[in-house]
Design an enzyme around this catalytic site. Sequence first.
Site, PDB file in Angstrom:
ATOM      1  N   TYR A   2      -7.352   1.040  -4.809  1.00 32.48           N
ATOM      2  CA  TYR A   2      -6.170   1.550  -5.356  1.00 32.48           C
ATOM      3  C   TYR A   2      -5.291   0.205  -5.675  1.00 32.48           C
ATOM      4  O   TYR A   2      -5.748  -1.094  -5.586  1.00 32.48           O
ATOM      5  CB  TYR A   2      -5.240   2.171  -4.183  1.00 32.48           C
ATOM      6  CG  TYR A   2      -4.937   1.366  -3.063  1.00 32.48           C
ATOM      7  CD1 TYR A   2      -3.848   0.618  -2.925  1.00 32.48           C
ATOM      8  CD2 TYR A   2      -5.883   0.966  -1.907  1.00 32.48           C
ATOM      9  CE1 TYR A   2      -3.490  -0.134  -1.737  1.00 32.48           C
ATOM     10  CE2 TYR A   2      -5.740   0.347  -0.752  1.00 32.48           C
ATOM     11  CZ  TYR A   2      -4.555  -0.647  -0.777  1.00 32.48           C
ATOM     12  OH  TYR A   2      -4.261  -1.282   0.190  1.00 32.48           O
TER      13      TYR A   2
ATOM     14  N   GLU B 266      -5.051 -28.420  29.543  1.00 34.92           N
ATOM     15  CA  GLU B 266      -6.064 -29.320  29.364  1.00 34.92           C
ATOM     16  C   GLU B 266      -6.064 -30.617  28.453  1.00 34.92           C
ATOM     17  O   GLU B 266      -6.830 -31.381  28.509  1.00 34.92           O
ATOM     18  CB  GLU B 266      -7.490 -28.594  28.602  1.00 34.92           C
ATOM     19  CG  GLU B 266      -7.867 -27.274  29.317  1.00 34.92           C
ATOM     20  CD  GLU B 266      -9.118 -26.595  28.583  1.00 34.92           C
ATOM     21  OE1 GLU B 266      -9.933 -27.215  28.444  1.00 34.92           O
ATOM     22  OE2 GLU B 266      -8.668 -25.409  28.666  1.00 34.92           O
TER      23      GLU B 266
ATOM     24  N   LYS C 277      -0.745  -7.001  13.051  1.00 33.82           N
ATOM     25  CA  LYS C 277      -1.745  -6.156  12.694  1.00 33.82           C
ATOM     26  C   LYS C 277      -3.341  -6.336  13.549  1.00 33.82           C
ATOM     27  O   LYS C 277      -3.526  -7.445  13.481  1.00 33.82           O
ATOM     28  CB  LYS C 277      -1.971  -6.503  11.042  1.00 33.82           C
ATOM     29  CG  LYS C 277      -2.688  -5.237  10.362  1.00 33.82           C
ATOM     30  CD  LYS C 277      -2.754  -5.339   8.908  1.00 33.82           C
ATOM     31  CE  LYS C 277      -3.659  -4.139   8.320  1.00 33.82           C
ATOM     32  NZ  LYS C 277      -3.543  -4.258   6.804  1.00 33.82           N
TER      33      LYS C 277
ATOM     34  N   THR D 212       0.824  -1.216  -0.156  1.00 36.53           N
ATOM     35  CA  THR D 212      -0.046   0.079  -0.083  1.00 36.53           C
ATOM     36  C   THR D 212       0.804   1.146   0.093  1.00 36.53           C
ATOM     37  O   THR D 212       0.520   2.339  -0.395  1.00 36.53           O
ATOM     38  CB  THR D 212      -0.877  -0.001   1.216  1.00 36.53           C
ATOM     39  OG1 THR D 212      -1.654  -1.159   1.177  1.00 36.53           O
ATOM     40  CG2 THR D 212      -1.772   1.287   1.261  1.00 36.53           C
TER      41      THR D 212
ATOM     42  N   THR E  92       1.157  -4.051   4.795  1.00 30.34           N
ATOM     43  CA  THR E  92       0.748  -4.262   5.895  1.00 30.34           C
ATOM     44  C   THR E  92       0.261  -5.696   6.268  1.00 30.34           C
ATOM     45  O   THR E  92       0.488  -6.089   7.482  1.00 30.34           O
ATOM     46  CB  THR E  92       0.033  -3.325   6.699  1.00 30.34           C
ATOM     47  OG1 THR E  92      -1.150  -3.149   6.106  1.00 30.34           O
ATOM     48  CG2 THR E  92       0.686  -1.653   6.540  1.00 30.34           C
ATOM     49  N   ASP E  93      -0.369  -6.219   5.209  1.00 30.10           N
ATOM     50  CA  ASP E  93      -0.930  -7.527   5.578  1.00 30.10           C
ATOM     51  C   ASP E  93      -0.128  -8.740   6.227  1.00 30.10           C
ATOM     52  O   ASP E  93      -0.384  -9.503   6.822  1.00 30.10           O
ATOM     53  CB  ASP E  93      -1.588  -7.935   4.293  1.00 30.10           C
ATOM     54  CG  ASP E  93      -3.111  -6.977   3.991  1.00 30.10           C
ATOM     55  OD1 ASP E  93      -3.395  -6.224   4.840  1.00 30.10           O
ATOM     56  OD2 ASP E  93      -3.586  -7.516   2.967  1.00 30.10           O
TER      57      ASP E  93
END
Length: 328
Positions: free
Chosen positions: A25, A285, A164, A12, A91-92
């Site tokens: 975009y 557990e 993120k 981005t 950023t992903d």
Amino acid sequence: MARVHILATGGTIAGQGATDTSSAYRPGSVMIEHLIDSVPGLGMLAEVTGEQFAQISSQDMNELLWRGLANRINELFEGDAADGVVVTHGTDTAEETGYFLHLTVTSARPVVLTGSMRPATSLSADGPLNLYNAVSVAADRDACDRGVMLAINDDLHSARDVTKSSTTDVQTFISPGPGLLGTARLGRIRYFRRPMRRHTTQSGFSANGERRLPRVDVLFSHAGMHADLVRSSVALGARGIVIAGVGNGNVPGPVVNSLAEAVRSGVIVVRATRVGSGDVERGVELDDDDLGFVVADQLSPQKSRILLQLCLAHELDRKAVQDAFYQY
């Protein structure tokens, strides 16, 4: 003056929209030369050079590019061609690329990822200031030996801890648990801590070699999860499975049985959690010793996958894999 080399991968921060208020975009449309030129005063921080390493959306980042990035960074440092490196990234998956580099870069010199939530053509784009701050950190001698970092929105995160947290918020990156490494604002840097786990020069992992990293699948646990997902993963060739479990890394009973079968067939199973923070502990557990499971400790499922891939590539046995999750 420090020498900082920028490796651009798209994302981005290099995105281009039809208008300055459009939410649509095309990522990776702006070349590195234009990104550098868009940041006033960058040349006052360091002697800056740039390289278009890739031009993709970060959802298309893959292991081949990770290894190429790590090897390119190591080459720059071994040849004394840079004092610090900045990687511009979508950023992903920045947290995943950052963690892979955190484990495979072999130098104490700074490596800093940055990106943006708004494209380069957006009204009030956040990319230029993020790039300015990232370069300031990469040029700072005190940034050495802190592992790979992410500089974004005036914050400085360790690649091991950052994640993120929002699809749209500019303040999307957080470091739950350990907290920030520091802050970087308009070139003013403040450090709060150093990473305590092994990284870079203390890491036993390498990005060298031609062989692909072993397949490791992440399976998301939920109410009513089907056990055949585990069997399908094994049948398709997964050498490792990471469970994004509920709570303390838990799955429904039938899935536990399928995972135990996978372990008996030689697959490494790691229990992580889909919860945003906290430890996954052994034997709470489930009897992990009896079942043969590894627990992720503090690592997210996506970062657990990376560590497990590297462990498998280095042919570590299950006990050594568990030790790695406590050390890295």
